[in-house]
Motif scaffolding. Structure first.
Motif, short mmCIF file in Angstrom:
data_model
loop_
_atom_site.label_atom_id
_atom_site.label_comp_id
_atom_site.label_asym_id
_atom_site.label_seq_id
_atom_site.Cartn_x
_atom_site.Cartn_y
_atom_site.Cartn_z
N ASP A 287 0.81 -1.24 0.00
CA ASP A 287 0.00 0.00 0.00
C ASP A 287 0.85 1.28 0.00
OD1 ASP A 287 -2.23 -1.59 0.07
OD2 ASP A 287 -2.44 -1.49 2.25
N ARG A 288 2.15 1.12 0.18
CA ARG A 288 2.98 2.32 0.26
C ARG A 288 2.99 3.14 -1.03
NH1 ARG A 288 8.17 0.23 3.86
NH2 ARG A 288 6.95 -0.15 5.79
N PRO A 289 3.14 2.51 -2.22
CA PRO A 289 3.11 3.33 -3.45
C PRO A 289 1.80 4.09 -3.60
CG PRO A 289 4.02 1.15 -3.89
CD PRO A 289 3.45 1.10 -2.50
N ALA A 290 0.67 3.45 -3.28
CA ALA A 290 -0.62 4.13 -3.41
C ALA A 290 -0.73 5.30 -2.43
CB ALA A 290 -1.75 3.13 -3.17
N HIS A 291 -0.19 5.10 -1.24
CA HIS A 291 -0.23 6.17 -0.23
C HIS A 291 0.60 7.37 -0.70
CE1 HIS A 291 1.59 8.15 3.37
NE2 HIS A 291 0.30 8.23 3.70
N GLU A 292 1.80 7.11 -1.22
CA GLU A 292 2.67 8.19 -1.69
C GLU A 292 2.04 8.93 -2.86
OE1 GLU A 292 6.34 6.31 -2.56
OE2 GLU A 292 6.87 5.94 -0.45
N GLN A 293 1.41 8.16 -3.78
CA GLN A 293 0.75 8.80 -4.93
C GLN A 293 -0.42 9.68 -4.47
OE1 GLN A 293 -0.37 5.72 -7.66
NE2 GLN A 293 1.75 5.34 -8.35
N ALA A 294 -1.18 9.18 -3.51
CA ALA A 294 -2.34 9.93 -3.03
C ALA A 294 -1.90 11.24 -2.36
CB ALA A 294 -3.14 9.08 -2.06
N VAL A 295 -0.85 11.17 -1.54
CA VAL A 295 -0.34 12.38 -0.87
C VAL A 295 0.22 13.35 -1.91
CG1 VAL A 295 1.39 13.28 0.72
CG2 VAL A 295 0.11 11.20 1.31
N ASP A 296 1.02 12.83 -2.85
CA ASP A 296 1.64 13.67 -3.86
C ASP A 296 0.58 14.32 -4.75
OD1 ASP A 296 4.27 14.43 -5.15
OD2 ASP A 296 3.19 13.58 -6.86
N GLY A 297 -0.43 13.56 -5.13
CA GLY A 297 -1.50 14.11 -5.99
C GLY A 297 -2.28 15.20 -5.29
#
Length: 351
Positions: A287-297
Motif C-alpha cells: 500500500d505504500r506506493p498508493a499512499h505516496e501517490q495519493a499524498v503527492d497528488g
C-alpha cells in the motif's frame, strides 16, 4: 502587552520632565542675564566717568565693551518679538549679552512660549523700559565723546552731559531691582505651574494606565476562557468520535495523532510517537506506493486525499483503514499543513 500603557505614561512623564527642566534652565539663564545686564550697564557708566576725567580712548573703549551686553540682549529681544524671528540674530545678540551658548535654546523657548503669560509679560515690560533708558545713555555717551574730543573741552562743558548720565543711571537702578523682583516672581510662578502640571498629568495618566491594563487583562482572561472552552469541546468531539484524527505540519515536519488514532492501532497514547515515521513504518508494503501517490497528488494537484490502506496494529496484524484529509495552503497556493481522519473499516460491534 500589559505594560504598554505604563510605558506610554513613563514616556509622557519623561517628556514633561524634560520640558520642565528646559523651562527652569531658561528662567535661571534669564536671572543670570539680568545680573550681567546690570553689571554691564553699571560698568559702562563707570568707564564713562573715567573717560570724562582721563579723555583716554582706552576708557571709552571699555565703556563700549561694557554697554555691548545690554545692547546685545536688546537685539535678541526685538528679534524675538517678531512673528517669524531670525534665530541667528537672536543667537548673536544673546552671545553678546554673555548668555552661555548651552542655555540659549532654553532662553528662546521660554521667551517664545511664555511671552504673553502675565508674569513673563511684566518682566518683558520692565526690560523694554530699561532698554529705552540705555538708548538714552548711549546717546549721552556719544555726546560726551564728541565734546571730550574737542580741544576746547572743559569740565564745565562736560558737566551737563555727566549729570544726564548719572540721572539715567539713577533711574535705571530701581528698574533693575524691579526686573529682578518680577523675574523672581516669574520663576516661582513657573515652578508652581510645572509642579501642578506634573501632578495633574501623573494623577490622570496613572489611573488611565491602570484601567487600560485591567481591561487588557480581562480581555486576555476572556480569550483564555474561550480557548479553553473550545479545546474542551474539541476534546469531547474527538473522544466521542470513532475516527482517529491526524495533523501534519509540512513546514516543520511536526505530526499529531489523537488518542483515538493510536487506540485504533492498539496503542496507548505514550506508546506511539507523534512522528511521520510512526505511521509509514506500519503501512503494508503493497500500500505504500498508493499512499505516496495519493499524498503527492493532493499536495501538488489538489486531488482529494481519500484512500484505503492497511496498517499494522500493535498485535502485529494488518487491518484496513479509510483515510481522508485536506491541506491548508498559503496565499501563494503552497501547502503548509495537512490534516484529516482515519476510520476503521471493520463493522461496528453495535451494527
Amino acid at each position: 502587552m500589559i505594560i504598554w500603557p505604563f510605558l506610554v505614561i513613563v514616556a509622557v512623564l519623561l517628556w514633561l520632565s524634560s520640558e520642565s527642566m528646559s523651562v527652569l534652565v531658561g528662567v535661571r539663564s534669564f536671572s543670570e542675564g539680568e545680573s550681567l545686564w546690570s553689571k554691564g550697564q553699571k560698568e559702562a557708566v563707570f568707564h564713562l566717568m573715567r573717560y570724562a576725567e582721563t579723555r583716554s580712548e582706552a576708557d571709552y573703549q571699555k565703556y563700549r565693551d561694557a554697554i555691548l551686553v545690554p545692547r546685545g540682549d536688546r537685539k535678541a529681544r526685538i528679534e524675538l518679538e517678531r512673528p517669524d524671528p531670525d534665530y541667528a540674530i537672536v543667537w548673536r545678540g544673546l552671545v553678546e549679552g554673555r548668555t552661555h551658548p548651552d542655555d540659549i535654546p532654553h532662553v528662546i523657548k521660554l521667551y517664545r512660549r511664555f511671552r504673553n503669560v502675565s508674569f513673563m509679560a511684566e518682566v518683558v515690560a520692565v526690560w523694554e523700559e530699561a532698554d529705552q533708558m540705555v538708548d538714552d545713555l548711549i546717546r549721552s555717551a556719544d555726546q560726551l565723546h564728541e565734546r571730550a574730543s574737542s580741544p576746547n573741552a572743559t569740565e564745565q562743558t562736560l558737566r551737563p552731559i555727566l549729570h544726564q548720565i548719572l540721572d539715567i543711571d539713577a533711574r535705571l537702578t530701581p528698574l533693575e531691582d524691579r526686573f529682578a523682583q518680577r523675574l523672581g516672581d516669574a520663576a516661582r510662578s513657573t515652578q508652581l505651574l510645572l509642579l501642578i502640571a506634573n501632578l495633574a498629568i501623573a494623577t490622570t495618566l496613572i489611573p488611565v494606565g491602570i484601567f487600560l491594563s485591567y481591561r487588557m487583562v480581562r480581555r486576555r482572561d476572556e480569550a483564555e476562557r474561550a480557548l479553553k472552552l473550545s479545546e474542551e469541546r474539541f476534546n469531547l468531539a474527538v473522544t466521542g468520535s470513532n475516527d482517529g484524527l491526524w495533523d501534519r505540519n509540512l513546514d516543520t515536519g511536526g505530526v499529531y495523532y489523537s488518542p483515538r488514532f493510536k487506540q485504533l492501532l492498539g496503542f496507548t497514547e505514550p506508546e506511539m510517537e507523534d512522528t511521520q515515521e510512526a505511521l509509514t513504518s506500519r503501512l503494508h508494503p503493497e500500500d505504500r506506493p498508493a499512499h505516496e501517490q495519493a499524498v503527492d497528488g493532493h499536495l501538488k494537484r489538489g486531488v482529494p486525499f481519500d484512500i484505503e490502506m492497511r496498517l499494522q496494529t500493535k498485535a502485529g496484524e494488518y487491518r484496513w483503514f479509510h483515510f481522508r484529509g485536506q491541506s491548508v495552503r498559503s496565499t501563494a497556493g503552497r501547502a503548509m499543513r495537512m490534516a484529516g481522519a482515519m476510520t476503521d473499516r471493520r463493522p461496528s460491534p453495535t451494527a
